[in-house]
Scaffold this motif. Structure first.
Motif, PDB file in Angstrom:
ATOM      1  N   ASN A   1       0.807  -1.216   0.000  1.00 16.83           N
ATOM      2  CA  ASN A   1       0.000   0.000   0.000  1.00 16.83           C
ATOM      3  C   ASN A   1       0.841   1.267   0.000  1.00 16.83           C
ATOM      4  OD1 ASN A   1      -2.413  -1.405  -0.038  1.00 16.83           O
ATOM      5  ND2 ASN A   1      -2.627  -1.439   2.189  1.00 16.83           N
ATOM      6  N   ARG A   2       2.056   1.189   0.531  1.00 16.18           N
ATOM      7  CA  ARG A   2       2.905   2.385   0.561  1.00 16.18           C
ATOM      8  C   ARG A   2       3.203   2.908  -0.841  1.00 16.18           C
ATOM      9  NH1 ARG A   2       6.246  -0.862   4.187  1.00 16.18           N
ATOM     10  NH2 ARG A   2       5.415  -0.601   6.285  1.00 16.18           N
ATOM     11  N   HIS A   3       3.142   2.021  -1.825  1.00 18.13           N
ATOM     12  CA  HIS A   3       3.527   2.403  -3.188  1.00 18.13           C
ATOM     13  C   HIS A   3       2.361   2.366  -4.168  1.00 18.13           C
ATOM     14  CE1 HIS A   3       7.611   2.093  -1.696  1.00 18.13           C
ATOM     15  NE2 HIS A   3       7.359   0.856  -1.298  1.00 18.13           N
ATOM     16  N   ALA A   4       1.156   2.051  -3.695  1.00 15.94           N
ATOM     17  CA  ALA A   4       0.027   1.849  -4.609  1.00 15.94           C
ATOM     18  C   ALA A   4      -0.350   3.120  -5.347  1.00 15.94           C
ATOM     19  CB  ALA A   4      -1.173   1.304  -3.830  1.00 15.94           C
TER      20      ALA A   4
ATOM     21  N   GLY B   1       1.712  -1.510  10.219  1.00 13.83           N
ATOM     22  CA  GLY B   1       2.539  -0.705   9.328  1.00 13.83           C
ATOM     23  C   GLY B   1       1.787   0.181   8.370  1.00 13.83           C
ATOM     24  N   PHE B   2       0.450   0.191   8.421  1.00 14.41           N
ATOM     25  CA  PHE B   2      -0.333   1.066   7.556  1.00 14.41           C
ATOM     26  C   PHE B   2      -0.160   2.526   7.977  1.00 14.41           C
ATOM     27  CE2 PHE B   2      -2.047  -2.841   6.340  1.00 14.41           C
ATOM     28  CZ  PHE B   2      -3.013  -2.718   5.359  1.00 14.41           C
ATOM     29  N   SER B   3      -0.199   3.412   6.997  1.00 15.94           N
ATOM     30  CA  SER B   3      -0.252   4.842   7.258  1.00 15.94           C
ATOM     31  C   SER B   3      -1.697   5.287   7.063  1.00 15.94           C
ATOM     32  CB  SER B   3       0.678   5.593   6.307  1.00 15.94           C
ATOM     33  OG  SER B   3       0.578   6.984   6.501  1.00 15.94           O
ATOM     34  N   ILE B   4      -2.360   5.669   8.155  1.00 19.48           N
ATOM     35  CA  ILE B   4      -3.794   5.965   8.113  1.00 19.48           C
ATOM     36  C   ILE B   4      -4.056   7.264   8.869  1.00 19.48           C
ATOM     37  CG2 ILE B   4      -6.114   5.153   8.658  1.00 19.48           C
ATOM     38  CD1 ILE B   4      -5.027   2.312   8.660  1.00 19.48           C
TER      39      ILE B   4
END
Length: 427
Positions: A128-131, A177-180
């Protein structure tokens, strides 16, 4: 179901591939083709219908890294068998004798533990960091259809208790590790942001940093970009088999045999028949989603998710808003079940005011390719000339451009990016 014949040859190509056949012209297949053209690989895309004909067309169109989570989750076990066989349930399994489905569900259940969810979520966090960067790369290189910021998108609930369950899930994702970035708000503030929300909404979340798109328009624009870069797209062409020739591959189609250095199978819920002969044993089950569109007047003006009801509203432009939801584990060929459409309406009607439900059109059901562990299948098979890019579940639009880029890099350079290790098709 298509069939294929494999080979036990294990030696890889002696040089970087000069040509590739990509089977499937949805988001995933076209993103792979586009990225292969970036590496100078000649590309032919083979599609049994036309670009954006399947799950890439009718989905909700959210590019939401904060919500791109593993499908196997502990909460899935709480639905219970009784709810799973009800056509009104957000998750529905039409009763039928199906040993293959039984095996899939058994494996899926084993992945629904908290410990396993944390492992899977960490993999999604890395992807998800690069999606969204992958979408930016497409835009910078000429894909004309835009993505749109959803700031905020709204997650709406009847009660604060319902919201608390979502907050817990978001916090667990953060820990993985998600950025939310999100902000709790009350029902009145939610109606200020989105006046179509009814009085039954008592709590909400503003979710920041997400985007959305019109998926059908975007995939067609991506197909145009592939053609403009010199790629060929063969529409209405069935693929019945792949052979590893040792120095290349032969793909048998309804137009005759095609040859190239490598082949990439990106056929969504139809993956199994083509890739099993090449050692891929992870089953892909159709998780069918439903959608339709309603007139924009009286419908949400921003991406809005009725989270407890599993109903998503997305402004498409062109005077329409897409309403999507449901998960149905059923054969891909099964026709639209009208009860599922009525279940979406029944769930959303008390919480949204002003929608003309009778003016709906574009009723659609599409087969999303689900794996038992929720992770896509991206990488080589037992043949170093046959690759897979599929099994994204509900996240083919969210992650397709990224997985296409990562796989194209691996094919063109012979070095697999670290992000692909947990997605290996032979796992």
């Amino acid at each position: 179901m298509p069939s294929a014949t494999g080979s036990s040859r294990a030696t890889g190509p002696s040089r970087p591939p000069r040509s590739a056949i990509v089977i499937g012209a949805g988001m995933v297949g076209l993103a792979t083709a586009w990225s292969l053209r970036n590496h100078g690989v000649e590309v032919t895309v083979v599609e049994r219908r036309h670009p954006a004909a399947g799950a890439s067309w009718g989905n909700a169109g959210w590019l939401s890294p904060a919500l791109t989570l593993p499908l196997p989750e502990p909460a899935a076990l709480r639905y219970g068998l009784r709810s799973l066989v009800s056509p009104e349930s957000p998750v529905y399994i039409p009763p039928r004798p199906d040993p293959r489905l039984a095996r899939f569900l058994l494996s899926f259940t084993r992945n629904c533990t908290p410990r396993r969810w944390r492992v899977l979520a960490a993999t999604f966090a890395t992807l998800n960091r690069h999606a969204l960067e992958a979408y930016d790369a497409l835009a910078a290189d000429g894909v004309a259809e835009p993505t749109r910021p959803a700031d905020p998108c709204l997650l709406a609930f009847r009660t604060a208790a319902e919201r608390a369950a979502m907050v817990e899930e978001l916090e667990q994702a953060r820990a993985a590790g998600f950025s939310i970035a999100y902000e709790p708000i009350d029902g009145d503030r939610a109606r200020e942001l989105e006046p179509t929300l009814g009085d039954g909404i008592g709590a909400a979340l503003e979710l920041h940093g997400q985007r959305y798109l019109n998926p059908g328009n975007f995939v067609r624009a991506l197909a145009d970009a592939v053609r403009e870069r010199g790629g060929e797209i063969l529409e209405r062409t069935e693929v019945s088999g792949i052979r590893d020739l040792g120095q290349g591959v032969a793909v048998t189609t309804s137009r005759g045999q095609l040859r190239a250095d490598v082949a990439v199978v990106a056929t969504g819920a139809w993956l199994d028949g083509l890739v099993r002969p090449f050692g891929v044993r992870v089953p892909v089950q159709a998780g069918r989603g439903y959608s339709f569109s309603v007139p924009a007047e009286g419908a949400p003006t921003r991406p809005t998710y009725l989270a407890a009801q599993k109903v998503v509203c997305t402004p498409l432009g062109e005077g329409r808003v897409r309403v999507a939801g449901m998960m149905e584990l059923a054969p891909v060929e099964r026709p639209v079940d009208p009860r599922r459409i009525q279940a979406i309406i029944a769930a959303a009607r008390p919480l949204l005011r002003g929608i003309d439900w009778e003016a709906r059109k574009d009723t659609w059901v599409g087969a999303r390719p689900c794996t038992p562990d929720g992770l896509p299948l991206v990488g080589p098979t037992a043949s170093p000339r046959v690759y897979v890019n599929g099994g994204h579940g509900m996240w083919g639009v969210a992650l397709g451009p990224l997985s296409g880029r990562l796989l194209a890099d691996a094919i063109a350079t012979g070095t697999s990016p670290a992000e692909l290790a947990p997605l290996h098709p032979l796992r």
